[in-house]
Design a protein around this motif. Structure first.
Motif, PDB file in Angstrom:
ATOM      1  N   ARG A  36       0.804  -1.222   0.000  1.00  0.00           N
ATOM      2  CA  ARG A  36       0.000   0.000   0.000  1.00  0.00           C
ATOM      3  C   ARG A  36       0.837   1.272   0.000  1.00  0.00           C
ATOM      4  O   ARG A  36       0.310   2.364  -0.199  1.00  0.00           O
ATOM      5  CB  ARG A  36      -0.946   0.017   1.211  1.00  0.00           C
ATOM      6  N   LEU A  37       2.161   1.158   0.256  1.00  0.00           N
ATOM      7  CA  LEU A  37       2.997   2.346   0.397  1.00  0.00           C
ATOM      8  C   LEU A  37       3.257   3.003  -0.959  1.00  0.00           C
ATOM      9  O   LEU A  37       3.705   2.345  -1.892  1.00  0.00           O
ATOM     10  CB  LEU A  37       4.330   1.982   1.056  1.00  0.00           C
ATOM     11  N   PRO A  38       3.028   4.320  -1.062  1.00  0.00           N
ATOM     12  CA  PRO A  38       3.362   5.045  -2.290  1.00  0.00           C
ATOM     13  C   PRO A  38       4.797   5.549  -2.238  1.00  0.00           C
ATOM     14  O   PRO A  38       5.503   5.371  -1.236  1.00  0.00           O
ATOM     15  CB  PRO A  38       2.382   6.222  -2.256  1.00  0.00           C
ATOM     16  N   TRP A  39       5.250   6.205  -3.327  1.00  0.00           N
ATOM     17  CA  TRP A  39       6.579   6.827  -3.304  1.00  0.00           C
ATOM     18  C   TRP A  39       6.626   7.894  -2.224  1.00  0.00           C
ATOM     19  O   TRP A  39       7.587   7.975  -1.469  1.00  0.00           O
ATOM     20  CB  TRP A  39       6.897   7.441  -4.670  1.00  0.00           C
ATOM     21  N   ASN A  40       5.596   8.734  -2.170  1.00  0.00           N
ATOM     22  CA  ASN A  40       5.551   9.778  -1.151  1.00  0.00           C
ATOM     23  C   ASN A  40       5.046   9.177   0.153  1.00  0.00           C
ATOM     24  O   ASN A  40       3.843   8.981   0.348  1.00  0.00           O
ATOM     25  CB  ASN A  40       4.656  10.937  -1.581  1.00  0.00           C
ATOM     26  N   LEU A  41       5.977   8.874   1.046  1.00  0.00           N
ATOM     27  CA  LEU A  41       5.652   8.164   2.277  1.00  0.00           C
ATOM     28  C   LEU A  41       4.884   9.014   3.284  1.00  0.00           C
ATOM     29  O   LEU A  41       4.475   8.516   4.333  1.00  0.00           O
ATOM     30  CB  LEU A  41       6.942   7.641   2.912  1.00  0.00           C
ATOM     31  N   GLN A  42       4.671  10.282   2.954  1.00  0.00           N
ATOM     32  CA  GLN A  42       3.865  11.119   3.836  1.00  0.00           C
ATOM     33  C   GLN A  42       2.394  10.703   3.798  1.00  0.00           C
ATOM     34  O   GLN A  42       1.660  10.896   4.756  1.00  0.00           O
ATOM     35  CB  GLN A  42       3.993  12.593   3.416  1.00  0.00           C
ATOM     36  N   ALA A  43       1.974  10.109   2.663  1.00  0.00           N
ATOM     37  CA  ALA A  43       0.587   9.683   2.519  1.00  0.00           C
ATOM     38  C   ALA A  43       0.344   8.432   3.349  1.00  0.00           C
ATOM     39  O   ALA A  43       1.098   7.460   3.270  1.00  0.00           O
ATOM     40  CB  ALA A  43       0.276   9.406   1.047  1.00  0.00           C
ATOM     41  N   GLU A  44      -0.704   8.438   4.132  1.00  0.00           N
ATOM     42  CA  GLU A  44      -1.032   7.311   5.016  1.00  0.00           C
ATOM     43  C   GLU A  44      -2.442   6.855   4.698  1.00  0.00           C
ATOM     44  O   GLU A  44      -3.415   7.526   5.045  1.00  0.00           O
ATOM     45  CB  GLU A  44      -0.928   7.728   6.478  1.00  0.00           C
ATOM     46  N   SER A  45      -2.561   5.712   3.993  1.00  0.00           N
ATOM     47  CA  SER A  45      -3.873   5.212   3.616  1.00  0.00           C
ATOM     48  C   SER A  45      -3.941   3.709   3.833  1.00  0.00           C
ATOM     49  O   SER A  45      -2.921   3.007   3.740  1.00  0.00           O
ATOM     50  CB  SER A  45      -4.165   5.526   2.139  1.00  0.00           C
ATOM     51  N   TYR A  46      -5.141   3.237   4.104  1.00  0.00           N
ATOM     52  CA  TYR A  46      -5.370   1.816   4.355  1.00  0.00           C
ATOM     53  C   TYR A  46      -6.512   1.337   3.456  1.00  0.00           C
ATOM     54  O   TYR A  46      -7.656   1.231   3.885  1.00  0.00           O
ATOM     55  CB  TYR A  46      -5.691   1.585   5.832  1.00  0.00           C
ATOM     56  N   PRO A  47      -6.211   1.065   2.201  1.00  0.00           N
ATOM     57  CA  PRO A  47      -7.264   0.670   1.259  1.00  0.00           C
ATOM     58  C   PRO A  47      -7.880  -0.680   1.626  1.00  0.00           C
ATOM     59  O   PRO A  47      -7.274  -1.507   2.335  1.00  0.00           O
ATOM     60  CB  PRO A  47      -6.526   0.592  -0.081  1.00  0.00           C
ATOM     61  N   ALA A  48      -9.082  -0.909   1.110  1.00  0.00           N
ATOM     62  CA  ALA A  48      -9.763  -2.185   1.345  1.00  0.00           C
ATOM     63  C   ALA A  48      -9.002  -3.336   0.700  1.00  0.00           C
ATOM     64  O   ALA A  48      -9.085  -4.478   1.160  1.00  0.00           O
ATOM     65  CB  ALA A  48     -11.183  -2.120   0.797  1.00  0.00           C
ATOM     66  N   ALA A  49      -8.265  -3.036  -0.359  1.00  0.00           N
ATOM     67  CA  ALA A  49      -7.427  -4.031  -1.031  1.00  0.00           C
ATOM     68  C   ALA A  49      -6.432  -3.301  -1.912  1.00  0.00           C
ATOM     69  O   ALA A  49      -6.670  -2.159  -2.326  1.00  0.00           O
ATOM     70  CB  ALA A  49      -8.272  -4.993  -1.868  1.00  0.00           C
ATOM     71  N   VAL A  50      -5.320  -3.958  -2.184  1.00  0.00           N
ATOM     72  CA  VAL A  50      -4.325  -3.442  -3.128  1.00  0.00           C
ATOM     73  C   VAL A  50      -4.155  -4.489  -4.217  1.00  0.00           C
ATOM     74  O   VAL A  50      -3.851  -5.657  -3.913  1.00  0.00           O
ATOM     75  CB  VAL A  50      -2.966  -3.163  -2.453  1.00  0.00           C
ATOM     76  N   ALA A  51      -4.362  -4.109  -5.468  1.00  0.00           N
ATOM     77  CA  ALA A  51      -4.287  -5.041  -6.587  1.00  0.00           C
ATOM     78  C   ALA A  51      -3.199  -4.620  -7.555  1.00  0.00           C
ATOM     79  O   ALA A  51      -3.032  -3.425  -7.828  1.00  0.00           O
ATOM     80  CB  ALA A  51      -5.630  -5.117  -7.302  1.00  0.00           C
ATOM     81  N   TYR A  52      -2.465  -5.607  -8.082  1.00  0.00           N
ATOM     82  CA  TYR A  52      -1.375  -5.364  -9.029  1.00  0.00           C
ATOM     83  C   TYR A  52      -1.649  -6.089 -10.350  1.00  0.00           C
ATOM     84  O   TYR A  52      -1.053  -7.115 -10.632  1.00  0.00           O
ATOM     85  CB  TYR A  52      -0.044  -5.848  -8.454  1.00  0.00           C
ATOM     86  N   PRO A  53      -2.548  -5.569 -11.182  1.00  0.00           N
ATOM     87  CA  PRO A  53      -2.773  -6.202 -12.485  1.00  0.00           C
ATOM     88  C   PRO A  53      -1.570  -5.976 -13.401  1.00  0.00           C
ATOM     89  O   PRO A  53      -0.916  -4.943 -13.341  1.00  0.00           O
ATOM     90  CB  PRO A  53      -4.017  -5.488 -13.006  1.00  0.00           C
ATOM     91  N   ALA A  54      -1.298  -6.959 -14.255  1.00  0.00           N
ATOM     92  CA  ALA A  54      -0.180  -6.846 -15.195  1.00  0.00           C
ATOM     93  C   ALA A  54      -0.634  -6.630 -16.622  1.00  0.00           C
ATOM     94  O   ALA A  54       0.175  -6.244 -17.473  1.00  0.00           O
ATOM     95  CB  ALA A  54       0.689  -8.104 -15.117  1.00  0.00           C
ATOM     96  N   PHE A  55      -1.934  -6.857 -16.901  1.00  0.00           N
ATOM     97  CA  PHE A  55      -2.445  -6.749 -18.262  1.00  0.00           C
ATOM     98  C   PHE A  55      -3.851  -6.144 -18.231  1.00  0.00           C
ATOM     99  O   PHE A  55      -4.555  -6.242 -17.212  1.00  0.00           O
ATOM    100  CB  PHE A  55      -2.508  -8.134 -18.929  1.00  0.00           C
ATOM    101  N   PRO A  56      -4.297  -5.528 -19.334  1.00  0.00           N
ATOM    102  CA  PRO A  56      -5.639  -4.942 -19.359  1.00  0.00           C
ATOM    103  C   PRO A  56      -6.752  -5.908 -18.952  1.00  0.00           C
ATOM    104  O   PRO A  56      -7.664  -5.501 -18.211  1.00  0.00           O
ATOM    105  CB  PRO A  56      -5.791  -4.468 -20.809  1.00  0.00           C
ATOM    106  N   PRO A  57      -6.743  -7.192 -19.402  1.00  0.00           N
ATOM    107  CA  PRO A  57      -7.824  -8.081 -18.945  1.00  0.00           C
ATOM    108  C   PRO A  57      -7.873  -8.243 -17.424  1.00  0.00           C
ATOM    109  O   PRO A  57      -8.961  -8.381 -16.848  1.00  0.00           O
ATOM    110  CB  PRO A  57      -7.494  -9.412 -19.640  1.00  0.00           C
ATOM    111  N   GLU A  58      -6.707  -8.208 -16.764  1.00  0.00           N
ATOM    112  CA  GLU A  58      -6.712  -8.281 -15.301  1.00  0.00           C
ATOM    113  C   GLU A  58      -7.285  -7.015 -14.685  1.00  0.00           C
ATOM    114  O   GLU A  58      -7.960  -7.078 -13.647  1.00  0.00           O
ATOM    115  CB  GLU A  58      -5.292  -8.527 -14.790  1.00  0.00           C
ATOM    116  N   VAL A  59      -7.033  -5.875 -15.317  1.00  0.00           N
ATOM    117  CA  VAL A  59      -7.654  -4.628 -14.855  1.00  0.00           C
ATOM    118  C   VAL A  59      -9.168  -4.745 -14.934  1.00  0.00           C
ATOM    119  O   VAL A  59      -9.893  -4.391 -13.993  1.00  0.00           O
ATOM    120  CB  VAL A  59      -7.160  -3.429 -15.681  1.00  0.00           C
TER     121      VAL A  59
END
Length: 459
Positions: A36-59
């Motif tokens: 869930r960590l972004p490049w800017n570590l100042q942002a603090e968020s707790y999403p319901a889920a984090v998804a890493y699609p690799a292709f448009p069909p997965e999106v």
């Protein structure tokens, strides 16, 4: 007997588990906190889920599952601009596009095709091998897609305009899971929105854009102790107002920490600096920068260099870092504006900001682009950017330091916002002209009628 507590209801995000080849992480999963960590570590968020699609069909699959579960979706590449989403992701899927790393350079057509996870440093290096350059940002770790969707200020902008205006095609997945390739001939509204519209109308999976036939430039840094800030910035502001469009420069007040990512002669010191890039040969460029050299800088690195090296010209952190940024667009930089800037960010101001940066605009950045887009020009002569790190006083103190600068410059402000450089709460529609804003709202509504996507700047 004490009754046993009722079991917790399963999270709606459970429907995403197992998607993207298993690259979905929910709260409590071993990889959740890292994912869930972004490049800017100042942002603090707790999403319901984090998804890493690799292709448009997965999106497409992730979007349909999220919609069925009643969750929002927030696409994100590197997470440089993540702070505005802080606190808005509890009922959202953070859709990270970093696995989409396709990168093709067509030297003959002078074009690039990039996936949504590609960084500018990779494009600059690959294009440089065939004597081409891109309208890239000043940071090599910045994502191409995010910066292009938001506009994209580059070292060649005063001659060639915003990076978003170089876009020739965008591929994206709409809220209903439909894959679309938009060009000026097909689905042109979506390409218009991609040219600076900031997102909120789909998940961009790839972009195509023009490159420039540039192999070398005249570029480098001039630096003085910051006690010279009033004199140097006043002279630079007058010079910048008359400089040819071949020149793009950035001035900054820098309070350099003692960190290894900084050059040894800069660490721990306070400077007024001017970074310059000139699209001209050595003789012509030397004449253009002569008025700046006449101010007798302590450090002078200006020279002919490869265009690819320009991606590393500014001394900014590359690794993930906690920073706060806010900005203001001003119509000019008269002596009184410089005085206000120095009084709030220079010697004796008490400011702890890492730097306050003034980006020279004008030229092609002030004219309507040949290719129409949501953002086709910048409303201002300079962009003043305040960047701070928490050095012990807390983020509230950092925000107050930035606010003092932006408030002091309000007499010269244009009223517009450059949303890519605004971590503070802002009125999103100030990022575009009124006519563009309404068209953008209509395109977003047509592409996402049920409001699946979170705006990059939620209200």
């Amino acid at each position: 007997m004490v009754p046993e507590p009722a079991p917790l209801a399963p999270s709606p995000a459970e429907v995403l588990r197992g998607l993207c080849g298993g690259a979905v992480h929910l709260p409590g999963d071993p990889a959740y906190d890292e994912s869930r960590l972004p490049w800017n570590l100042q942002a603090e968020s707790y999403p319901a889920a984090v998804a890493y699609p690799a292709f448009p069909p997965e999106v497409s699959t992730v979007l349909r599952a999220a919609a069925s579960a009643g969750l929002k979706v927030a696409p994100q590449g590197t997470g440089h601009g993540a702070p505005p989403l802080s606190g808005h992701l509890d009922d959202a899927v953070l859709l990270r596009t970093s696995a989409m790393t396709e990168l093709r350079i067509d030297a003959e057509r002078r074009t690039a095709r990039v996936g949504a996870g590609v960084l500018w440093g990779d494009v600059v290096e690959r294009a440089g091998r065939v004597n081409l350059a891109a309208l890239h940002t000043s940071g090599p770790s910045v994502g191409v897609v995010g910066s292009s969707l938001g506009g994209g200020l580059s070292w060649y902008g005063r001659r060639h305009g915003l990076q978003c205006s170089a876009l020739t095609a965008v591929e994206l997945v709409l809220a209903d899971g439909t894959f679309v390739r938009a060009t000026d001939e097909v689905d042109s509204d979506l390409l218009w929105a991609a040219r600076g519209g900031g997102g909120g109308f789909g998940v961009v999976t790839a972009l195509e854009f023009d490159l420039l036939p540039v192999s070398t430039v005249y570029a480098g840094m001039l630096a003085w102790d910051w006690t010279h800030a009033q004199r140097v910035l006043t002279e630079w502001g007058a010079w910048a107002a008359e400089a040819p469009e071949a020149v793009t420069s950035v001035a900054r007040l820098l309070q350099a920490p003692d960190e290894p990512w900084l050059p040894a002669d800069v660490r721990g010191r306070k400077f007024v600096m001017i970074d310059v890039v000139v699209l001209a040969g050595s003789d012509a460029a030397t004449r253009m920068v002569a008025p700046l050299r006449a101010l007798r800088p302590e450090i002078d690195t200006l020279d002919v260099r490869s265009a690819a090296s320009v991606a590393h010209l500014q001394i900014d952190p590359v690794a993930p870092t906690a920073v706060y940024a806010n900005s203001v667009l001003v119509g000019g930089l008269p002596e009184r504006a410089v005085e206000a800037l120095v009084a709030t960010a220079g010697e004796g101001s008490g400011s702890d900001l890492l730097f306050v940066e003034l980006r020279q605009l004008g030229g092609a950045l002030s004219r309507p682009a040949p290719r129409a887009g949501a953002l086709d020009r910048m409303d201002g002569s300079f962009l003043v950017l305040c960047v701070g790190m928490d050095q012990g006083a807390g983020w509230s103190a950092v925000r107050q330091d930035a606010l003092r600068v932006t408030r002091a410059l309000q007499p010269w402000a244009t009223g517009a916002e450059y949303l890519l450089m605004a971590d503070a709460d802002v009125d999103e529609q100030r990022g575009w002209p009124a006519s563009s804003w309404q068209r953008l709202v209509d395109i977003r509504a047509a592409a996402d009628p049920h409001g699946l996507f979170l705006s990059p700047h939620p209200a």
